[in-house]
Write a protein that holds these residues in place. Structure first.
Motif, mmCIF file in Angstrom:
data_model
loop_
_atom_site.group_PDB
_atom_site.id
_atom_site.type_symbol
_atom_site.label_atom_id
_atom_site.label_comp_id
_atom_site.label_asym_id
_atom_site.label_seq_id
_atom_site.Cartn_x
_atom_site.Cartn_y
_atom_site.Cartn_z
ATOM 1 N N ALA A 123 -9.020 -6.748 4.178
ATOM 2 C CA ALA A 123 -10.338 -6.106 4.114
ATOM 3 C C ALA A 123 -10.226 -4.594 4.309
ATOM 4 O O ALA A 123 -11.044 -3.839 3.820
ATOM 5 N N ALA A 124 -9.208 -4.129 5.041
ATOM 6 C CA ALA A 124 -9.098 -2.701 5.349
ATOM 7 C C ALA A 124 -8.344 -1.956 4.251
ATOM 8 O O ALA A 124 -7.671 -2.567 3.423
ATOM 9 N N ALA A 125 -8.472 -0.619 4.247
ATOM 10 C CA ALA A 125 -7.807 0.201 3.237
ATOM 11 C C ALA A 125 -6.326 0.411 3.553
ATOM 12 O O ALA A 125 -5.591 0.946 2.745
ATOM 13 N N THR A 126 -5.921 0.014 4.770
ATOM 14 C CA THR A 126 -4.511 0.161 5.131
ATOM 15 C C THR A 126 -3.906 -1.214 5.408
ATOM 16 O O THR A 126 -4.588 -2.124 5.861
ATOM 17 N N VAL A 127 -2.626 -1.346 5.107
ATOM 18 C CA VAL A 127 -1.887 -2.583 5.352
ATOM 19 C C VAL A 127 -0.609 -2.204 6.085
ATOM 20 O O VAL A 127 0.102 -1.297 5.653
ATOM 21 N N ALA A 128 -0.318 -2.881 7.188
ATOM 22 C CA ALA A 128 0.894 -2.584 7.941
ATOM 23 C C ALA A 128 1.913 -3.700 7.745
ATOM 24 O O ALA A 128 1.555 -4.873 7.645
ATOM 25 N N ALA A 129 3.179 -3.316 7.656
ATOM 26 C CA ALA A 129 4.276 -4.289 7.617
ATOM 27 C C ALA A 129 5.438 -3.666 8.375
ATOM 28 O O ALA A 129 5.992 -2.659 7.942
ATOM 29 N N GLY A 130 5.778 -4.234 9.516
ATOM 30 C CA GLY A 130 6.824 -3.643 10.351
ATOM 31 C C GLY A 130 6.426 -2.231 10.750
ATOM 32 O O GLY A 130 5.307 -2.006 11.223
ATOM 33 N N GLU A 131 7.312 -1.282 10.482
ATOM 34 C CA GLU A 131 7.022 0.112 10.854
ATOM 35 C C GLU A 131 6.333 0.872 9.741
ATOM 36 O O GLU A 131 5.999 2.039 9.882
ATOM 37 N N ALA A 132 6.120 0.192 8.597
ATOM 38 C CA ALA A 132 5.527 0.865 7.436
ATOM 39 C C ALA A 132 4.028 0.590 7.353
ATOM 40 O O ALA A 132 3.563 -0.506 7.668
ATOM 41 N N VAL A 133 3.279 1.602 6.943
ATOM 42 C CA VAL A 133 1.834 1.462 6.749
ATOM 43 C C VAL A 133 1.477 1.987 5.357
ATOM 44 O O VAL A 133 1.850 3.103 4.985
ATOM 45 N N LEU A 134 0.750 1.152 4.605
ATOM 46 C CA LEU A 134 0.274 1.547 3.277
ATOM 47 C C LEU A 134 -1.172 2.005 3.411
ATOM 48 O O LEU A 134 -1.988 1.318 4.020
ATOM 49 N N ASP A 135 -1.490 3.160 2.872
ATOM 50 C CA ASP A 135 -2.873 3.642 2.829
ATOM 51 C C ASP A 135 -3.257 3.769 1.358
ATOM 52 O O ASP A 135 -2.793 4.672 0.661
ATOM 53 N N LEU A 161 3.998 -4.849 -3.283
ATOM 54 C CA LEU A 161 4.664 -5.774 -2.368
ATOM 55 C C LEU A 161 3.933 -5.840 -1.031
ATOM 56 O O LEU A 161 3.801 -6.911 -0.440
ATOM 57 N N MET A 162 3.432 -4.703 -0.558
ATOM 58 C CA MET A 162 2.738 -4.709 0.734
ATOM 59 C C MET A 162 1.398 -5.433 0.633
ATOM 60 O O MET A 162 1.006 -6.151 1.550
ATOM 61 N N LEU A 163 0.682 -5.245 -0.477
ATOM 62 C CA LEU A 163 -0.592 -5.957 -0.655
ATOM 63 C C LEU A 163 -0.362 -7.468 -0.780
ATOM 64 O O LEU A 163 -1.257 -8.254 -0.526
ATOM 65 N N ASN A 164 0.850 -7.843 -1.179
ATOM 66 C CA ASN A 164 1.195 -9.260 -1.303
ATOM 67 C C ASN A 164 2.177 -9.691 -0.218
ATOM 68 O O ASN A 164 2.958 -10.632 -0.421
ATOM 69 N N LYS A 165 2.132 -9.007 0.929
ATOM 70 C CA LYS A 165 3.152 -9.277 1.944
ATOM 71 C C LYS A 165 3.081 -10.735 2.400
ATOM 72 O O LYS A 165 2.008 -11.340 2.446
ATOM 73 N N GLY A 166 4.257 -11.276 2.700
ATOM 74 C CA GLY A 166 4.335 -12.671 3.108
ATOM 75 C C GLY A 166 4.551 -13.610 1.932
ATOM 76 O O GLY A 166 4.779 -14.800 2.110
ATOM 77 N N ARG A 167 4.454 -13.072 0.705
ATOM 78 C CA ARG A 167 4.644 -13.895 -0.492
ATOM 79 C C ARG A 167 5.861 -13.354 -1.250
ATOM 80 O O ARG A 167 6.051 -12.135 -1.303
ATOM 81 N N VAL A 168 6.661 -14.238 -1.818
ATOM 82 C CA VAL A 168 7.775 -13.787 -2.655
ATOM 83 C C VAL A 168 7.214 -13.467 -4.042
ATOM 84 O O VAL A 168 6.613 -14.323 -4.682
ATOM 85 N N VAL A 169 7.370 -12.202 -4.457
ATOM 86 C CA VAL A 169 6.829 -11.775 -5.744
ATOM 87 C C VAL A 169 7.934 -11.832 -6.792
ATOM 88 O O VAL A 169 8.954 -11.154 -6.656
#
Ligand code: CA
Length: 218
Positions: A123-135, A161-169
């Motif tokens: 829902a948010a404009a940012t997605v975090a994965a580990g130490e990386a953050v997508l804005d 990849l970050m918007l689809n994190k947790g899924r193998v693309v």
């Protein structure tokens, strides 16, 4: 991420395509309804922007056909100003959002990003994965608060990849989102980009699942 735009007004089509490209999207732009339907039916898109009045097949018919065929890409419908019946029909046909004409380009981009985030469960404009953050508004990936200097292609790859994190693309899906259908694809383009992006990011962020594709842990 690759986006399909179907709009028969040449001026609007060109302006929207330019704005989308400036916002980091890859764009396939079509003027004809039937051609637009066919592209959405056979190619992979992160989202579509559909005008309703189109030659050969109108936007509502396109949308209904996609939904009946199980195509669940997020769709933003462009409606005539003040036409509540078009809005209702658009939502009924399976649109994720609508935008009345004339519109501000910034609003179009913001609404498009919002339906893409909702469809990927963020829902948010940012997605975090580990130490990386997508804005997605800034079109930036940061690691421990420091922006990473990614090329537009590298950004699209990492953002997808970050918007689809947790899924193998799968590799083919990544390739589809990095290039317009009108360009010839190089078979190793994804591997090359992954290699380049990895050198700029924490080592373990992008995992390779040999034979399946790539993933960022959720
Ligand atoms: Ca039209």
């Amino acid at each position: 991420m690759r986006v399909l735009l179907v709009e028969d007004d040449a001026r609007i089509r060109l302006d929207v395509a330019r704005a989308l490209e400036a916002a980091g999207f890859v764009v396939d732009a079509e003027a004809d309804g039937e051609d637009g339907w066919h592209l959405g039916d056979t190619e992979t898109y992160g989202a579509a922007i559909l005008d309703l009045g189109l030659p050969h097949m109108d936007g509502l018919s396109i949308l209904k056909r996609w939904r009946e065929a199980g195509r669940d890409l997020p769709v933003l419908v462009l409606t005539a100003r003040g036409s509540w019946s078009e809005r209702v029909e658009g939502i009924d046909a399976g649109a994720d959002d609508y935008l009345p004409k004339p519109f501000h380009m910034d609003e179009l981009i913001a609404r498009l990003r919002a339906i893409i985030r909702r469809s990927s469960g963020h829902a948010a404009a940012t997605v975090a994965a580990g130490e990386a953050v997508l804005d997605t508004r800034q079109m930036r990936v940061s690691v421990r608060g420091v922006p990473v200097a990614l090329s537009p292609q590298e950004y699209r790859l990492v953002a997808y990849l970050m918007l689809n994190k947790g899924r193998v693309v799968p590799q083919q899906e990544l390739a589809d989102h990095l290039q317009s259908v009108h360009f010839e694809r190089e078979s190793n383009a994804v591997e090359v980009l992954i290699g380049r992006a990895r050198r700029k990011l924490p080592q373990s962020l992008i995992e390779t699942r040999r034979g399946f594709g790539y993933t960022i842990a959720g």
